[in-house]
Design a protein around this motif. Structure first.
Motif, mmCIF file in Angstrom:
data_model
loop_
_atom_site.group_PDB
_atom_site.id
_atom_site.type_symbol
_atom_site.label_atom_id
_atom_site.label_comp_id
_atom_site.label_asym_id
_atom_site.label_seq_id
_atom_site.Cartn_x
_atom_site.Cartn_y
_atom_site.Cartn_z
ATOM 1 N N UNK A 76 0.797 -1.282 -0.068
ATOM 2 C CA UNK A 76 0.083 -0.031 -0.029
ATOM 3 C C UNK A 76 0.843 1.206 -0.154
ATOM 4 N N UNK A 77 2.012 1.254 0.435
ATOM 5 C CA UNK A 77 3.074 2.091 0.392
ATOM 6 C C UNK A 77 3.908 1.987 -0.684
ATOM 7 N N UNK A 78 3.896 1.133 -1.690
ATOM 8 C CA UNK A 78 4.876 0.832 -2.589
ATOM 9 C C UNK A 78 4.843 1.889 -3.685
ATOM 10 N N UNK A 79 3.951 2.532 -4.274
ATOM 11 C CA UNK A 79 3.923 3.514 -5.080
ATOM 12 C C UNK A 79 4.855 4.586 -4.708
ATOM 13 N N UNK A 80 4.824 5.277 -3.595
ATOM 14 C CA UNK A 80 5.502 6.243 -2.992
ATOM 15 C C UNK A 80 6.930 5.726 -2.700
ATOM 16 N N UNK A 81 6.999 4.668 -1.969
ATOM 17 C CA UNK A 81 8.444 3.965 -1.824
ATOM 18 C C UNK A 81 9.234 4.023 -3.100
ATOM 19 N N UNK A 82 8.747 3.468 -4.053
ATOM 20 C CA UNK A 82 9.662 3.211 -5.379
ATOM 21 C C UNK A 82 9.685 4.542 -6.077
ATOM 22 N N UNK A 83 8.822 5.257 -6.086
ATOM 23 C CA UNK A 83 8.903 6.744 -6.738
ATOM 24 C C UNK A 83 9.822 7.595 -6.126
ATOM 25 N N UNK A 84 10.129 7.549 -4.787
ATOM 26 C CA UNK A 84 10.925 8.275 -4.101
ATOM 27 C C UNK A 84 12.367 8.055 -4.340
ATOM 28 N N UNK A 85 12.900 6.803 -4.995
ATOM 29 C CA UNK A 85 14.074 6.505 -5.054
ATOM 30 C C UNK A 85 14.501 6.152 -6.492
ATOM 31 N N UNK A 86 13.662 5.936 -7.460
ATOM 32 C CA UNK A 86 13.700 5.558 -8.636
ATOM 33 C C UNK A 86 13.158 6.247 -10.020
#
Length: 477
Positions: free
Chosen positions: A27-37
């Protein structure tokens, strides 16, 4: 072997694997991945992870077939391949990973509840670390304790229903995101050029890919679920089948959600979202009810994952006690064939961690750091064990390939994690050594170490010095 009273079929076993992998992280994956890649690194990261995690899953499936007499997966494979001490380290690391991970599930669940009831003037649940969250999480922890104590099969049945409930909204999100997906938005920040100013000093493609690795590892933690509960499987072949099916389903959901999200909204906008970021993306597509749906789904999801991970955390100390790695009291079953003392030990540890979260104000992210750092070595030992027996027993080339790829993926994860994570995990392994020494003396009457194991302990003692220094510096920062 467990009796038919506690046997689990393929469907329920697969649901346990899926449920443990699909918890809070998705549920947090979109933000987690967008923040670093950026989009390019995102695709490369998922390609590496997809290949690696499938081979890791195939390693569990292969070992279940090649070593059907070894129950428990994580612990027993490491012990069989590399001795008592490494077996214990694998068990201790995995037990800490699961126990701290399920504390994180409770914390994030009450943080989600807070989005409905908290106001700027009255913060009741906050980030899941308030007194109200502590009380609520404690109640749930002991309710799950009571459920698991009634029997593994009954708990797995409840988890199956919860897994079906939580997967449906994820499929709805993917369908809507595919409809709203715009290729020009997805490729607008193809190389993640703006990331350096936001989060990191190095925004090279390789650095971005490395930064995705621990995130993707966390969301796949739980892949070992069927192997850990292998003695409860109705058919031994179901262990491998459940693992592979669960991995393929989870991988498909993860890739679809992160890739499609970056085609719905610009990467930088998703990176700035509060979590659960899936709620923000869905709200953009369908309005406010989307945020409510995802928040409710998050609560159901983490509670079902909490249940499945409690089963794993209960099983490992019990198995370790058979060989003197954990206290002998963990061997005892209750009338429902549940290792009650092991379950109680895990629940009491969860209760202590909840108290520390409340007192220190730590958040879900801090708990994930601890949990993920402890799973690195156990996963490495799985691939290494398959690789070892594939060559020493001259097995078919497919087993050599699976073991080689799984080991290479695990080493890549350790490299991507960096020195900071490894030193942090050293601190958490040190208390385990004391427990192992106590259990060994109680079980065997003396400590038994060969030269190889003495070298490992010496290395751990040497690494403890920079690990403690790093920890002290982090406290004073």
């Amino acid at each position: 072997m467990a009796s038919n009273k506690s046997k689990i079929g393929l469907t329920a076993l697969t649901a346990l694997v899926i449920s443990s992998m699909i918890g809070s992280g998705i549920f947090s994956l979109p933000q987690n991945m967008a923040a670093v890649a950026g989009s390019q690194a995102l695709l490369i990261g998922w390609l590496i992870t997809g290949i690696g995690i499938i081979f890791l899953g195939l390693s569990f499936a292969s070992l279940a077939k090649l070593r059907p007499h070894l129950d428990g997966g994580i612990y027993t494979y490491a012990r069989e391949g590399f001795g008592d001490l490494m077996g214990f380290f694998s068990a201790w690391g995995y037990w800490l990973c699961t126990t701290v991970g399920i504390v994180g599930y409770l914390v994030v669940a009450f943080e989600a509840v807070g989005t409905f009831v908290d106001t700027p003037d009255a913060v009741i649940f906050g980030k899941g670390n308030t007194f109200a969250s502590f009380v609520g999480a404690s109640v749930i922890a002991w309710l799950v304790y009571a459920l698991v104590a009634r029997g593994i099969k009954q708990a797995a049945g409840v988890n199956l229903v919860a897994t079906v409930v939580k997967v449906f909204p994820l499929l709805l999100f993917i369908g809507l995101a595919a409809y709203f997906f715009q290729p020009d938005i997805f490729i607008a920040d193809w190389r993640g050029a703006s990331i350096a100013a936001e989060t990191v000093a190095d925004n090279s493609i390789m650095s971005q890919v490395k930064n995705t690795m621990l995130i993707t590892l966390w969301v796949f933690t739980g892949i070992e679920g069927a192997a850990v509960l292998s003695k409860h499987a109705r058919k031994r072949l179901d262990v491998g089948r459940a693992t592979v099916i669960g991995v393929v389903i989870a991988l498909t959901l993860y890739v679809a959600i992160t890739v499609l999200a970056q085609g719905v909204l610009p990467r930088a906008e998703i990176a700035a979202m509060s979590n659960p970021s899936m709620a923000g993306v869905l709200a953009h597509m369908v309005g406010g009810w989307g945020k409510v749906l995802i928040s409710v789904c998050l609560i159901v999801s983490v509670l079902s994952s909490y249940l499945s991970w409690t089963l794993y955390a209960t099983e490992i100390p019990h198995l370790g006690a058979k060989n003197g790695a954990f206290p002998a009291s963990f061997l005892k079953f209750n009338r429902n064939e549940v290792p009650h003392k092991s379950l109680l030990f895990t629940t009491l540890t969860v209760q202590l961690c909840l108290f520390l979260v409340w007192q220190t104000g730590n958040s879900y992210e801090a708990l994930l750091l601890i949990s993920t750092s402890m799973i690195l070595i156990p996963y490495f030992l799985i691939g290494a064990f398959l690789l070892k027996i594939a060559f020493t027993e001259n097995l078919a080339p497919k087993y050599k390939l699976i073991g080689l790829m799984a080991t290479a993926y695990a080493l890549w994860i350790v490299y991507a994690a960096g020195v900071e994570y490894l030193l942090f995990s050293v601190l958490l392994y040190l208390p385990g050594v004391l427990l192992f020494l106590y259990s060994q003396r109680k079980h065997h009457g003396s400590w038994r170490f060969n030269g190889y194991e003495k070298a490992i302990l010496l290395l751990l003692a040497v690494l403890a010095v920079p690990a403690v220094m790093q920890f002290v510096q982090s406290l004073s920062a």
